[in-house]
Design an enzyme around this catalytic site. Structure first.
Site, PDB file in Angstrom:
ATOM      1  N   LYS A   1      20.702   3.263  23.871  1.00 13.60           N
ATOM      2  CA  LYS A   1      22.168   3.359  23.813  1.00 13.60           C
ATOM      3  C   LYS A   1      22.792   2.122  23.193  1.00 13.60           C
ATOM      4  O   LYS A   1      23.694   2.219  22.352  1.00 13.60           O
ATOM      5  CB  LYS A   1      22.738   3.602  25.218  1.00 13.60           C
ATOM      6  CG  LYS A   1      24.241   3.848  25.245  1.00 13.60           C
ATOM      7  CD  LYS A   1      24.674   4.560  26.516  1.00 13.60           C
ATOM      8  CE  LYS A   1      24.708   3.617  27.713  1.00 13.60           C
ATOM      9  NZ  LYS A   1      25.947   2.793  27.744  1.00 13.60           N
ATOM     10  N   SER A   2      22.318   0.942  23.587  1.00 12.53           N
ATOM     11  CA  SER A   2      22.879  -0.299  23.045  1.00 12.53           C
ATOM     12  C   SER A   2      22.672  -0.387  21.538  1.00 12.53           C
ATOM     13  O   SER A   2      23.588  -0.755  20.787  1.00 12.53           O
ATOM     14  CB  SER A   2      22.231  -1.506  23.725  1.00 12.53           C
ATOM     15  OG  SER A   2      22.570  -1.576  25.084  1.00 12.53           O
TER      16      SER A   2
ATOM     17  N   GLY B   1      32.300   1.675  28.414  1.00  9.41           N
ATOM     18  CA  GLY B   1      32.650   0.259  28.426  1.00  9.41           C
ATOM     19  C   GLY B   1      32.124  -0.473  27.212  1.00  9.41           C
ATOM     20  O   GLY B   1      32.770  -1.395  26.698  1.00  9.41           O
TER      21      GLY B   1
ATOM     22  N   ARG C   1      37.993  -0.866  34.883  1.00 14.27           N
ATOM     23  CA  ARG C   1      37.045  -1.938  34.580  1.00 14.27           C
ATOM     24  C   ARG C   1      37.747  -3.086  33.846  1.00 14.27           C
ATOM     25  O   ARG C   1      38.582  -2.861  32.962  1.00 14.27           O
ATOM     26  CB  ARG C   1      35.872  -1.397  33.757  1.00 14.27           C
ATOM     27  CG  ARG C   1      35.102  -0.322  34.512  1.00 14.27           C
ATOM     28  CD  ARG C   1      33.977   0.267  33.705  1.00 14.27           C
ATOM     29  NE  ARG C   1      32.924  -0.715  33.450  1.00 14.27           N
ATOM     30  CZ  ARG C   1      31.839  -0.460  32.720  1.00 14.27           C
ATOM     31  NH1 ARG C   1      31.681   0.738  32.168  1.00 14.27           N
ATOM     32  NH2 ARG C   1      30.920  -1.390  32.540  1.00 14.27           N
TER      33      ARG C   1
ATOM     34  N   ASP D   1      21.087  -3.057  34.436  1.00 12.01           N
ATOM     35  CA  ASP D   1      21.307  -1.613  34.514  1.00 12.01           C
ATOM     36  C   ASP D   1      20.214  -0.898  35.294  1.00 12.01           C
ATOM     37  O   ASP D   1      20.381   0.272  35.670  1.00 12.01           O
ATOM     38  CB  ASP D   1      21.406  -1.012  33.111  1.00 12.01           C
ATOM     39  CG  ASP D   1      22.711  -1.367  32.422  1.00 12.01           C
ATOM     40  OD1 ASP D   1      23.705  -1.624  33.129  1.00 12.01           O
ATOM     41  OD2 ASP D   1      22.742  -1.394  31.180  1.00 12.01           O
TER      42      ASP D   1
ATOM     43  N   LYS E   1      30.568  -2.348  37.157  1.00  8.83           N
ATOM     44  CA  LYS E   1      29.963  -1.343  36.286  1.00  8.83           C
ATOM     45  C   LYS E   1      30.745  -0.032  36.434  1.00  8.83           C
ATOM     46  O   LYS E   1      31.873  -0.018  36.924  1.00  8.83           O
ATOM     47  CB  LYS E   1      28.483  -1.175  36.635  1.00  8.83           C
ATOM     48  CG  LYS E   1      27.631  -2.389  36.278  1.00  8.83           C
ATOM     49  CD  LYS E   1      27.468  -2.521  34.778  1.00  8.83           C
ATOM     50  CE  LYS E   1      26.526  -3.630  34.380  1.00  8.83           C
ATOM     51  NZ  LYS E   1      26.330  -3.692  32.916  1.00  8.83           N
TER      52      LYS E   1
ATOM     53  N   ARG F   1      28.174  -0.705  41.961  1.00  8.53           N
ATOM     54  CA  ARG F   1      26.813  -0.206  42.171  1.00  8.53           C
ATOM     55  C   ARG F   1      26.141  -0.801  43.405  1.00  8.53           C
ATOM     56  O   ARG F   1      25.202  -0.200  43.926  1.00  8.53           O
ATOM     57  CB  ARG F   1      25.970  -0.436  40.911  1.00  8.53           C
ATOM     58  CG  ARG F   1      26.350   0.508  39.786  1.00  8.53           C
ATOM     59  CD  ARG F   1      25.516   0.322  38.542  1.00  8.53           C
ATOM     60  NE  ARG F   1      25.899   1.300  37.518  1.00  8.53           N
ATOM     61  CZ  ARG F   1      25.599   1.190  36.238  1.00  8.53           C
ATOM     62  NH1 ARG F   1      24.911   0.146  35.800  1.00  8.53           N
ATOM     63  NH2 ARG F   1      25.972   2.122  35.377  1.00  8.53           N
TER      64      ARG F   1
END
Length: 427
Positions: A21-22, A93, A121, A314, A341, A345
Site C-alpha cells: 500500500k505504501s 490518512g 485524525r 501497523d 491510527k 488501536r
C-alpha cells in the site's frame, strides 16, 4: 457487512498478497509529477489507493488503468488545474497527509476532506511544518482536523525535527521539499519506513540520508520510470501469524517486500520462535523482495519496544493476537502512535481481545499480554479499522466457537482479497 470465522485445523499452500500500500501510493504520487509516462505494475487497487488516483485525475493527470497496471502521464505541479470542490480522501490518512505536502508546492488553493473517521485524525503534525515552509493553511471546521484549505507556492526549505517518528509526516515534507527553494533537512527521532526516499531516487531525484537526517534539494523535476510493486508485508503479517499459531501449518508467501524499515514483524516473530525462511531474496526498484516460508511454531513471549516500533507499528494488532498464544508475558511499549491510527488501536485491541478471553491489559503506550490463552469466539467491533478486522479474523480461526467481525467491509482499504485467500489456504 459482517464476516464470520470459525476455528480451523490446518494451513497450507502458496499465495501472493496484494501490492504494498505504501509503495502503491508513492508510485502514483511520484509518477504524477514526473516527466514522461510511468508504468506501475501489480499495484494495490484498494479503496485508499483509489483515493490517491482520483485526486490526481481531478487535477488533470492522465491515468489509465488496465487490471493491475497503471499508466500515468506526469506533469509539472504548477500545471495542475484548479479544482474548486472538495478533494475527498475517504479514510486514507496516507493520501491526506502526503498530498497536503505535495500540493503545498502548487500555486492553487485546494480543499482536502475525508470521511468521519479520517476527520478525527490529527493533521497539524503535517500542516505546522508546511506553514513554516510558506504554505497557507485554513482549518474549515475544527483546528487540527480536516477539512483543510491549503494554498502553496513559493516554498522555502527548512530544518525540521520531527516530534514523533512518522513516515507520513516525513514523506509530506520530502514532497514539499522537492518544490521549494533551497534545501530541506528533516531530522527523525528514529528511522521510519523509507519508501519515499528510495522511490525518488528510482525516479532520478536526489535524497541524501545520514543517520537520522534526510536532506532534499529544492526545485527537482523527476523522470518517469517503471515500478513493480512488491507484496505488502503488512498484509502478509496476518498470514504469517495465522500460520505460526495454527497447529498444522506450512505456507509460502511469494514476492513480499522486505524493506528493513518495514520488517520488524519478521524480527519479532523470529524472536518469538517462529520457524521462518526467507527464500529468493532480491532487489526490485531499490526495494528488497523475497519469498517467506513459515510453519507452525511454539511461540514464546517477548518485549517489543524502542527503535523497532516504527518498523512494525501497523502490525501490533496482529502481534497482540500472536502474543495470546505465546508462553509468558509479552510487553509492548513506546507505541502511543497507535492511539491516532484508524481507531485507538491500543484500546480497541485490548477491549476486543478481552471479549475473547485473553489476559491483556492496556498501558499508556502499549499493552501487556499473558499467554498462552485458549480464545473463545465473540462478536468483535472492528471500529471500521481494517487492521483490527483482519487481526481478529485470525484470532477467530484459533478460537473455540464462532467469531463475528462487525463492519468488516473496511478490509477493502488495504487487502481486498483477504477473505478469499483465507478460504484458499484454510482446512
Amino acid at each position: 457487512m459482517d464476516f464470520v470465522v470459525n476455528k480451523i485445523e490446518a494451513i497450507s499452500g502458496s499465495v501472493k498478497v496484494p501490492g504494498d500500500k505504501s509503495i502503491s501510493h508513492r508510485s502514483i504520487i511520484l509518477g504524477s509529477i514526473s516527466k514522461g509516462t510511468t508504468y506501475v505494475r501489480d499495484i494495490l487497487l484498494s479503496e485508499d489507493v483509489q483515493r490517491t488516483i482520483g485526486f490526481f485525475k481531478k487535477l488533470g493527470v492522465s491515468i489509465e488503468q488496465k487490471n493491475k497496471v497503471i499508466a500515468l502521464k506526469g506533469m509539472a505541479i504548477e500545471d495542475f488545474r484548479p479544482y474548486t470542490q472538495e478533494l475527498d480522501m475517504g479514510n486514507s490518512g496516507t493520501s491526506a497527509r502526503l498530498l497536503l505536502g505535495l500540493i503545498s508546492g502548487s500555486p492553487h488553493a485546494y480543499v482536502l476532506n475525508g470521511d468521519p473517521f479520517l476527520k478525527k485524525r490529527p493533521m497539524k503534525r503535517v500542516t505546522k511544518p508546511l506553514e513554516q515552509m510558506g504554505a497557507h493553511i485554513e482549518y474549515l471546521e475544527r483546528e487540527d482536523l480536516l477539512p483543510i484549505k491549503i494554498k502553496g507556492g513559493n516554498l522555502r526549505g527548512i530544518h525540521y525535527k520531527l516530534p514523533v517518528a512518522s513516515a507520513q509526516i516525513k514523506s509530506a515534507l520530502i514532497l514539499a521539499g522537492l518544490h521549494c527553494s533551497g534545501k530541506t533537512v528533516i531530522e527523525e527521532p528514529v528511522a521510519t519506513r523509507d519508501h519515499t526516499e528510495i522511490m525518488i531516487q528510482h525516479f532520478g531525484g536526489t535524497v541524501e540520508k545520514n543517520n537520522h537526517f534526510i536532506q532534499i534539494k529544492g526545485n527537482q523535476r523527476l523522470l518517469a520510470n517503471e515500478v513493480l510493486v512488491p507484496g505488502d508485508i503488512s498484509s502478509a503479517a496476518f498470514l504469517l501469524v495465522l500460520s505460526a499459531i495454527v497447529p498444522k501449518a506450512e505456507l509460502m508467501i511469494e514476492d513480499v517486500g522486505l524493506n528493513p524499515t518495514r520488517s520488524g514483524i519478521l524480527h519479532v516473530l523470529e524472536s518469538m520462535g517462529a520457524r521462518m525462511e526467507i527464500l529468493e531474496e532480491r532487489v526490485v526498484n531499490g526495494e528488497r523482495v523475497g519469498n517467506i516460508l513459515i510453519r507452525h511454531s511454539c511461540l514464546k513471549a517477548v518485549t517489543i519496544e524502542g527503535d523497532i516500533i516504527p518498523t512494525l507499528i501497523d502490525e501490533i494488532p496482529i502481534l497482540a493476537v500472536a502474543a495470546t498464544q505465546a508462553e509468558g508475558i509479552t510487553v509492548i511499549r513506546d507505541a502511543q502512535e497507535l492511539k491516532v491510527k484508524e481507531s485507538n488501536r491500543i484500546d480497541t485491541v485490548v477491549s476486543q481481545l478481552k471479549k475473547m478471553g485473553a489476559n491483556i491489559e492496556a498501558s499508556h503506550d502499549g499493552m501487556i499480554i499473558q499467554g498462552p490463552t485458549k480464545l473463545k469466539g465473540a462478536t468483535i467491533d472492528s471500529e471500521f479499522d481494517h487492521r483490527i478486522a483482519m487481526a481478529f479474523a485470525v484470532a477467530g480461526m484459533v478460537a473455540e466457537g464462532e467469531t463475528k467481525i462487525l463492519k468488516s467491509e473496511c478490509i477493502a482499504v488495504s487487502f481486498p482479497e483477504f477473505t478469499e485467500i483465507l478460504k484458499k489456504i484454510s482446512k
